[in-house]
Scaffold this motif. Sequence first.
Motif, PDB file in Angstrom:
ATOM      1  N   ASN A   3     -23.742 -23.598  94.361  1.00  0.00           N
ATOM      2  CA  ASN A   3     -24.679 -24.530  93.718  1.00  0.00           C
ATOM      3  C   ASN A   3     -25.729 -23.778  92.900  1.00  0.00           C
ATOM      4  N   LEU A  23     -27.210 -25.981  89.864  1.00  0.00           N
ATOM      5  CA  LEU A  23     -27.533 -27.251  90.513  1.00  0.00           C
ATOM      6  C   LEU A  23     -28.741 -27.084  91.419  1.00  0.00           C
ATOM      7  N   ASP A  24     -29.046 -25.853  91.786  1.00  0.00           N
ATOM      8  CA  ASP A  24     -30.133 -25.569  92.715  1.00  0.00           C
ATOM      9  C   ASP A  24     -30.761 -24.233  92.308  1.00  0.00           C
ATOM     10  N   ARG A  39     -25.772 -25.928  82.573  1.00  0.00           N
ATOM     11  CA  ARG A  39     -24.605 -26.547  83.222  1.00  0.00           C
ATOM     12  C   ARG A  39     -23.619 -27.048  82.175  1.00  0.00           C
ATOM     13  N   PHE A  51     -17.303 -27.292  86.588  1.00  0.00           N
ATOM     14  CA  PHE A  51     -17.216 -27.550  88.035  1.00  0.00           C
ATOM     15  C   PHE A  51     -15.878 -28.172  88.410  1.00  0.00           C
ATOM     16  N   PHE A  68     -14.561 -29.991  91.914  1.00  0.00           N
ATOM     17  CA  PHE A  68     -15.054 -30.412  93.230  1.00  0.00           C
ATOM     18  C   PHE A  68     -13.898 -30.654  94.196  1.00  0.00           C
ATOM     19  N   ASN A 116     -13.930 -35.955  91.963  1.00  0.00           N
ATOM     20  CA  ASN A 116     -15.095 -36.573  91.314  1.00  0.00           C
ATOM     21  C   ASN A 116     -14.875 -36.899  89.838  1.00  0.00           C
ATOM     22  N   ILE A 139     -14.661 -39.588  86.748  1.00  0.00           N
ATOM     23  CA  ILE A 139     -15.426 -40.821  86.495  1.00  0.00           C
ATOM     24  C   ILE A 139     -14.431 -41.986  86.449  1.00  0.00           C
ATOM     25  N   PHE A 147     -15.129 -35.251  78.590  1.00  0.00           N
ATOM     26  CA  PHE A 147     -16.506 -35.671  78.818  1.00  0.00           C
ATOM     27  C   PHE A 147     -17.557 -34.626  78.409  1.00  0.00           C
ATOM     28  N   ARG A 184     -23.635 -40.584  94.005  1.00  0.00           N
ATOM     29  CA  ARG A 184     -22.792 -39.388  93.935  1.00  0.00           C
ATOM     30  C   ARG A 184     -22.277 -39.171  92.506  1.00  0.00           C
ATOM     31  N   VAL A 196     -22.612 -36.043  89.909  1.00  0.00           N
ATOM     32  CA  VAL A 196     -21.505 -35.384  89.193  1.00  0.00           C
ATOM     33  C   VAL A 196     -21.800 -35.332  87.698  1.00  0.00           C
ATOM     34  N   LEU A 197     -22.293 -36.471  87.165  1.00  0.00           N
ATOM     35  CA  LEU A 197     -22.603 -36.507  85.722  1.00  0.00           C
ATOM     36  C   LEU A 197     -23.653 -35.452  85.374  1.00  0.00           C
ATOM     37  N   MET A 198     -24.640 -35.296  86.256  1.00  0.00           N
ATOM     38  CA  MET A 198     -25.675 -34.282  85.993  1.00  0.00           C
ATOM     39  C   MET A 198     -25.090 -32.885  86.134  1.00  0.00           C
ATOM     40  N   ALA A 199     -24.167 -32.712  87.093  1.00  0.00           N
ATOM     41  CA  ALA A 199     -23.525 -31.399  87.253  1.00  0.00           C
ATOM     42  C   ALA A 199     -22.715 -31.045  86.010  1.00  0.00           C
ATOM     43  N   GLN A 245     -32.098 -35.257  92.345  1.00  0.00           N
ATOM     44  CA  GLN A 245     -31.686 -33.857  92.226  1.00  0.00           C
ATOM     45  C   GLN A 245     -30.165 -33.846  92.292  1.00  0.00           C
ATOM     46  N   PRO A 246     -29.506 -33.231  91.319  1.00  0.00           N
ATOM     47  CA  PRO A 246     -28.038 -33.280  91.318  1.00  0.00           C
ATOM     48  C   PRO A 246     -27.424 -32.764  92.610  1.00  0.00           C
ATOM     49  N   VAL A 247     -28.011 -31.710  93.169  1.00  0.00           N
ATOM     50  CA  VAL A 247     -27.424 -31.123  94.376  1.00  0.00           C
ATOM     51  C   VAL A 247     -27.533 -32.080  95.568  1.00  0.00           C
ATOM     52  N   ILE A 285     -25.071 -35.301  94.729  1.00  0.00           N
ATOM     53  CA  ILE A 285     -23.652 -34.987  94.817  1.00  0.00           C
ATOM     54  C   ILE A 285     -23.147 -34.982  96.267  1.00  0.00           C
ATOM     55  N   ARG A 286     -24.094 -34.807  97.198  1.00  0.00           N
ATOM     56  CA  ARG A 286     -23.704 -34.769  98.618  1.00  0.00           C
ATOM     57  C   ARG A 286     -23.606 -36.170  99.220  1.00  0.00           C
TER      58      ARG A 286
END
Lengths: 225, 406
Positions: free
Chosen positions: A51, A56-57, A83, A89, A91, A95, A97, A108, B293, B297-300, B398-400, B403-404
Motif C-alpha cells: 500500500n 495508498l498510504d 497512482r 494495481f 487486487f 475489483n 468496475i 479506465f 470499496r 478502488v477508483l482512487m487506487a 482514505q483509499p486504503v 478498499i478494505r
Amino acid sequence: MALISLKSVTKIYPLGHQEVVAVDEFSLSIDAGEFVVLAGPSGSGKTTLLNMIGCLDQPTRGEIWLDGHDIGCASQKELSDLRLRKVGFIFQDYNLIPVLTAAENAEFTLMLQQVEKKQRRKRVLDLFSALGLDGLENRKPSDLSGGQQQRVAIARAMASGPAVILADEPTASLDSQTSEELLLLMQKLNEEQGATFVFSSHDPLVISHAKRVVRLRDGRLESDQ
Amino acid sequence: MLYQLALRNIWRNRRRTLLTLSAMIISSALLILALGIFSGMLRDMLVSATEQYYGHLVVNSSGYQDDRDMFRHFEMSPDLEDVFKQDEIIGASQRLRGFGLLSHEEESAPSEVLGILPSQEKNVTNLQDSLISGKYLTPDDRGGAVIGAGLARRLHVVPGDQLVFVTQSADGSIGNDLIEVRGVFSTGDVGHDNGLILVPLVWLQRVLVLPGKIHEIALRTDDPLNAAELASQYRPALPENMEILDWGEMLPEMAEVVASYDVSRMIIVTILYIATGLGILNTFFMAVMERTREFGVLMALGMRPGQIRTMILLETTVMGSLGLMCGAFLGVLLSLYMAIVGVDLSGTLTPITYAGGTILPRLHAVIEPGNIVIPSVCLLIVSLLAGFLPANRAAKMQPVVAIRKD
C-alpha cells in the motif's frame, strides 16, 4: 538509481488506545524490470508495504521513493497523480468496475489520463490479445470467470504502462491451474515488455515463479534472496 | 467519462432508482397540484371579492368609499374617460349607488341598489354568470332589476314580480318607483346575496334625482395582482377631488390573505421537501455506503477525490432532473384536470365568506408558472443537497481504508 527505494520505513497504526507496528525499520531497493515477491505469513506487513509503495498510504517514519518521487512528503493530490501515472494495481478480488465492460475497465486509467479513444482502444486490444481475452471486450465483469476477471485486472494495471505493477495476493481467489496460467502470463509480460512486478503473497506457487523473494516477519525484513 | 459512469451507476440498482424516482415524481407532482388548488381557492376568493362587485380599481370622489354619501357624486367627462383608455384596463363601468327599502306585497327589506349600464358592467363584474333564474339586464332595459337570491327569498319574489323601491332622493323628496325582477343571482357571498339589487343606471338617476351623475367608475384590469401599481400610475392624471383605490385598499383583509399566500406556499413546500429530502438522502447515502470499496478502488486507480464527488453529484443531478421533468409533467397534467374538470363539493359544503371573498365549495386548480417552477427548483436543490453529503463523504475517504471495506 533504484525504481523503488525504502529507507528505514516504519508504519504504526492506532488500534483503540494501543499502537500496532505493522512495518518496522524496513529498507529495500527494487530496480526496474524486477519480478519480486514480498512473502510472509498473515500480519507480517506485506500488504502495508505494498500500500505504501502504491501511494495508498504513507509511512509514519522513514522514506519511500518511487521513480524519483518522495511518497512520504507528497500531498493527497500528488499521491493521486502518482497512482495514476506510476502504479498499476492488481487486487485479490479483481475489483473490476461492475457497470463497465471488460474493455472499458482496462481502458479506465487511460481515460483518466485523457488518452484519445482510438489510441486507448488499440492499446487495450493488444493487451487483451496478449492475455488471451480476445472476444470478451464487451462482456460485463459479472459475465466473466474469476480467471478472466483477473486477466482483465492485469490488462487494466498494464494499460497505461506504469512504472510498477503491484499485485496483492493476486491468486488467492483462483484455482491452482488458473493461478499458474496467470503467473506465466505476468512472467512473460515482465520478460517481453520489461514491466516491473511486485507481489505480496504467501502462496508457494507465486513464490516459486519469483526471481526475487523478500521474506518478512513481524514487519521486519527476514531474508532477501 | 464521469457522465457515462454516473449514468450507468444510476441504473445498476434499478429497483432502488425507480423507488427514489417515484418519491421525487410523486412529491413534486402532488405539490404542483396542491399549490394549483391553493391558488384556485385564492383566485376564487379574489374573483368573488373583486369581479362580483368591487372591480379591481374604483375611481370616485375623494372619501366616497368611507361613508358612501349620496352627494359625493360626479359626472363622467371625456378627460376622465381618456385616463382609463389603457391596454391594461379591460373594462370600465359607471355606477350610481342608493340605499332604501324594497317591498313586495307584505314583505320588505333594506337593500343596496346599484345603478349600472349593463353593457359596461358585464366587462367589469361577472354577476351575469351567477344567475340562478331569469335573465340579466339588457342595455335598453329601463325598469328591470337583478336581485340577490337571499333578498328574493325574503321578499318572496321570482322573475316577473314587481318590487317597490323607496328612498330619500337628492332633492330631499321621497323617491319611489316600481321595478320588475328580471333575474336572481347567487354568488355565495352572503352580503351580496341578501342585500344587493342591480338596476339600470338611468332608472336610479331618476329615482334619486341625480340626472347624469355617478358615484364611481369600477375598472377591471388584466392582472388583479397588478392593480395597486396601476392605481399609483393613474393617480396623478385624476382631477383634484377624485381618488382611485385598488381592491387591496377597499378590502385590506383580502390583501392580507394574498400576502400570506406566498408564506403559506413556502411553508408547504418546505415541509414536503424536508420529508422527501430525508428519503432521498437516505437512499443516496445507502447507495454510496455500499460502494465504499469501489470508491477505494477508483482512487487506487488514480481517480481524484474531486472526480468521485463530481461523479456522485452527477448521479444525483441526473436523478433530480429526471424526477423534476416527470414530476412537473404529471403535476401539470393533474392540475390541468383539476382546472378543466375540478371536483364539486357543493353537496357536502357551503360557500365560506372570508376577508371579503368567498371560498367556493369546489376543488379547482389554477395553473401558474410559480406553482410549477418553485416545486421543480426545490426538488433539484433537495436532490443536490441530498447528493452532496454522501458525495463529500466518499471524496474524503482514505483509499486504503475504503478498499478494505466489505
